[in-house]
Design a protein around this motif. Structure first.
Motif, mmCIF file in Angstrom:
data_model
loop_
_atom_site.group_PDB
_atom_site.id
_atom_site.type_symbol
_atom_site.label_atom_id
_atom_site.label_comp_id
_atom_site.label_asym_id
_atom_site.label_seq_id
_atom_site.Cartn_x
_atom_site.Cartn_y
_atom_site.Cartn_z
ATOM 1 N N HIS A 208 0.724 -1.480 -0.166
ATOM 2 C CA HIS A 208 0.183 0.061 -0.197
ATOM 3 C C HIS A 208 0.981 1.654 0.784
ATOM 4 C CE1 HIS A 208 -4.317 -1.612 1.051
ATOM 5 N NE2 HIS A 208 -3.427 -2.865 0.645
ATOM 6 N N LYS A 209 1.825 1.283 0.842
ATOM 7 C CA LYS A 209 2.221 2.281 1.102
ATOM 8 C C LYS A 209 3.424 2.747 -0.285
ATOM 9 C CE LYS A 209 6.536 4.332 3.655
ATOM 10 N NZ LYS A 209 7.836 4.061 4.749
ATOM 11 N N TYR A 210 3.490 2.177 -1.641
ATOM 12 C CA TYR A 210 4.319 2.365 -2.529
ATOM 13 C C TYR A 210 3.520 1.586 -4.172
ATOM 14 C CZ TYR A 210 8.272 1.952 0.766
ATOM 15 O OH TYR A 210 8.608 2.514 2.188
ATOM 16 N N ARG A 211 2.102 2.618 -3.651
ATOM 17 C CA ARG A 211 1.604 2.403 -5.100
ATOM 18 C C ARG A 211 1.336 3.629 -5.502
ATOM 19 N NH1 ARG A 211 -3.899 -1.741 -2.811
ATOM 20 N NH2 ARG A 211 -2.502 -3.808 -2.857
ATOM 21 N N ARG A 212 0.888 3.743 -6.789
ATOM 22 C CA ARG A 212 0.529 4.544 -7.462
ATOM 23 C C ARG A 212 2.047 5.687 -8.337
ATOM 24 N NH1 ARG A 212 -3.367 5.431 -4.513
ATOM 25 N NH2 ARG A 212 -5.088 4.771 -4.846
ATOM 26 N N MET A 213 3.164 4.251 -7.733
ATOM 27 C CA MET A 213 4.648 5.200 -8.467
ATOM 28 C C MET A 213 4.997 4.054 -9.302
ATOM 29 S SD MET A 213 6.887 5.497 -4.569
ATOM 30 C CE MET A 213 6.057 5.836 -3.469
ATOM 31 N N GLY A 214 4.343 3.446 -9.837
ATOM 32 C CA GLY A 214 4.241 2.364 -11.417
ATOM 33 C C GLY A 214 5.436 1.387 -11.173
ATOM 34 N N ILE A 215 5.208 0.335 -10.087
ATOM 35 C CA ILE A 215 6.099 -0.291 -10.006
ATOM 36 C C ILE A 215 5.061 -1.454 -9.862
ATOM 37 C CG2 ILE A 215 6.496 -1.749 -7.526
ATOM 38 C CD1 ILE A 215 6.787 0.377 -6.023
ATOM 39 N N GLY A 216 4.182 -1.339 -10.292
ATOM 40 C CA GLY A 216 3.284 -2.572 -10.828
ATOM 41 C C GLY A 216 3.611 -3.031 -12.522
ATOM 42 N N LEU A 217 3.946 -1.685 -13.633
ATOM 43 C CA LEU A 217 4.245 -1.441 -14.596
ATOM 44 C C LEU A 217 5.354 -2.057 -14.698
ATOM 45 C CD1 LEU A 217 2.501 1.632 -16.451
ATOM 46 C CD2 LEU A 217 2.059 -1.247 -16.658
ATOM 47 N N ARG A 218 6.354 -1.897 -13.710
ATOM 48 C CA ARG A 218 8.040 -2.603 -14.632
ATOM 49 C C ARG A 218 8.460 -3.635 -14.121
ATOM 50 N NH1 ARG A 218 8.216 3.264 -12.733
ATOM 51 N NH2 ARG A 218 10.133 4.139 -13.175
ATOM 52 N N LEU A 219 7.036 -3.688 -13.026
ATOM 53 C CA LEU A 219 7.387 -5.078 -12.851
ATOM 54 C C LEU A 219 6.596 -6.474 -13.904
ATOM 55 C CD1 LEU A 219 6.365 -6.532 -9.620
ATOM 56 C CD2 LEU A 219 8.501 -6.887 -9.823
ATOM 57 N N LEU A 220 5.502 -5.828 -14.269
ATOM 58 C CA LEU A 220 4.826 -6.536 -15.495
ATOM 59 C C LEU A 220 6.215 -6.591 -17.057
ATOM 60 C CD1 LEU A 220 1.667 -4.903 -15.539
ATOM 61 C CD2 LEU A 220 2.591 -7.440 -15.169
ATOM 62 N N PHE A 221 7.019 -4.821 -17.195
ATOM 63 C CA PHE A 221 8.136 -5.687 -18.255
ATOM 64 C C PHE A 221 8.978 -6.092 -18.062
ATOM 65 C CE2 PHE A 221 6.609 -0.916 -18.310
ATOM 66 C CZ PHE A 221 5.474 -0.570 -19.464
ATOM 67 N N ALA A 222 9.185 -6.754 -16.956
ATOM 68 C CA ALA A 222 10.500 -7.278 -16.828
ATOM 69 C C ALA A 222 9.888 -8.892 -16.699
ATOM 70 C CB ALA A 222 10.477 -7.165 -14.506
ATOM 71 N N VAL A 223 8.637 -8.867 -16.514
ATOM 72 C CA VAL A 223 7.892 -10.047 -17.226
ATOM 73 C C VAL A 223 8.405 -10.601 -18.457
ATOM 74 C CG1 VAL A 223 5.732 -11.754 -17.295
ATOM 75 C CG2 VAL A 223 6.252 -10.705 -15.201
ATOM 76 N N GLN A 224 8.301 -9.155 -19.194
ATOM 77 C CA GLN A 224 8.139 -9.154 -20.528
ATOM 78 C C GLN A 224 9.475 -10.294 -21.230
ATOM 79 O OE1 GLN A 224 6.032 -5.682 -21.369
ATOM 80 N NE2 GLN A 224 5.825 -6.680 -23.511
ATOM 81 N N LYS A 225 10.437 -8.944 -20.820
ATOM 82 C CA LYS A 225 12.234 -9.325 -20.959
ATOM 83 C C LYS A 225 12.737 -10.600 -20.918
ATOM 84 C CE LYS A 225 12.980 -5.220 -19.455
ATOM 85 N NZ LYS A 225 14.334 -3.756 -19.424
ATOM 86 N N HIS A 226 12.713 -10.683 -19.361
ATOM 87 C CA HIS A 226 13.382 -11.355 -18.864
ATOM 88 C C HIS A 226 12.011 -13.426 -18.196
ATOM 89 C CE1 HIS A 226 16.228 -8.736 -17.753
ATOM 90 N NE2 HIS A 226 14.918 -7.834 -17.596
ATOM 91 N N SER A 227 10.741 -13.507 -18.492
ATOM 92 C CA SER A 227 10.522 -14.885 -18.852
ATOM 93 C C SER A 227 11.169 -16.020 -19.557
ATOM 94 C CB SER A 227 9.542 -14.823 -19.356
ATOM 95 O OG SER A 227 8.434 -13.764 -17.936
#
Length: 272
Positions: A208-227
């Protein structure tokens, strides 16, 4: 022929003695029975006791943990759990160098963070990931997730977003082959359509403390590149297992498509 006088007297004496002995025994038995009757306790009417309590559990609106507020042990347990759900899970001071950072990021807030891929050969890393996933399932009221990744990286991976030595975001994946389109507004599946997919998002969560900082999208981009080594996935090769309200909005912004009917669709799959 009558018995001699001496013998008759002896027999008479024996008869009197026998009667006195029998009378004494009868009397003793009678007194014993009387004493036993007087001292014997009467059985009481047994009643089952029912304990009624007015203990009411409080459910935290943020971490969803239920606890008894007036019990100190419950309060302390909730506080410990709550901090981890809201602020993230500590990696441990001696383990920061063992985590494999695959990306470095600076958030708009000015905080520095990194994305690490959980090493399945490290029991410590698996333990941290599973602890955070347990919190995610509790917060989202979700069933236990598929953790095939913990034994075989070919079955899926886990990516963590780390800030100040705390895992504040997580995305766990699994290898899949197909899915379906789901109408975002209604949750209905588009019939008679199969969608080829490669990676499924089993769980994605940001504290909760770190929401709305774009972290979720960054994790998804990592899934695209590193899966998958040597392959960058398209957004439409990735599906979602059971998006929550937060996950649904993230899915919509990441790979939602607009149907000719005007409805928004997101790719989903059935978690194994």
């Amino acid at each position: 022929m009558s018995a001699p006088p001496l013998e008759s007297a002896v027999n008479h004496t024996r008869l009197l003695n026998d009667k006195r002995i029998m009378s004494s025994q009868d009397s003793s038995c009678s007194r014993a029975e009387d004493i036993d009757a007087r001292t014997r306790k009467r059985p009481r009417n047994l009643k089952q006791t029912h304990f009624f309590t007015s203990v009411r559990k409080t459910i935290c609106s943020e971490c969803q943990m239920s606890y008894v507020q007036h019990l100190r042990s419950d309060r302390e347990l909730h506080e410990k759990y709550h901090r981890r759900a809201i602020e993230g899970v500590e990696l441990g001071p001696t383990n920061t160098l063992t985590w494999n950072a695959i990306e470095q990021h600076q958030l708009k807030s000015g905080l520095d963070g990194k994305i690490v891929e959980v090493n399945v050969e490290s029991s410590k890393e698996i333990s941290v990931a599973e602890e955070l996933l347990d919190i995610v399932n509790q917060v989202l009221s979700a069933p236990k997730d598929n953790r095939g990744w913990s034994s075989d990286p070919n079955r899926g991976k886990v990516f963590l977003f780390v800030i100040r030595n705390k895992a504040v975001g997580i995305c766990s994946t699994e290898r899949i082959t197909e899915g379906k389109w789901m109408v975002y507004d209604t949750g209905e599946l588009v019939p008679k359509q199969k969608l080829p997919l490669i990676i499924g998002i089993s769980r994605i969560y940001v504290s909760h403390k770190y929401r709305r900082m774009g972290i979720g999208l960054r994790l998804l981009f990592a899934v695209q590149k590193h899966s998958i080594y040597g392959l960058r996935l398209t957004r439409y090769q990735i599906g979602w297992s059971q998006p929550s309200e937060f996950g649904g909005k993230l899915a919509l912004s990441f790979n939602g498509v607009k149907h000719k009917s005007g409805k928004m669709l997101i790719p989903i799959y059935e978690e194994r």
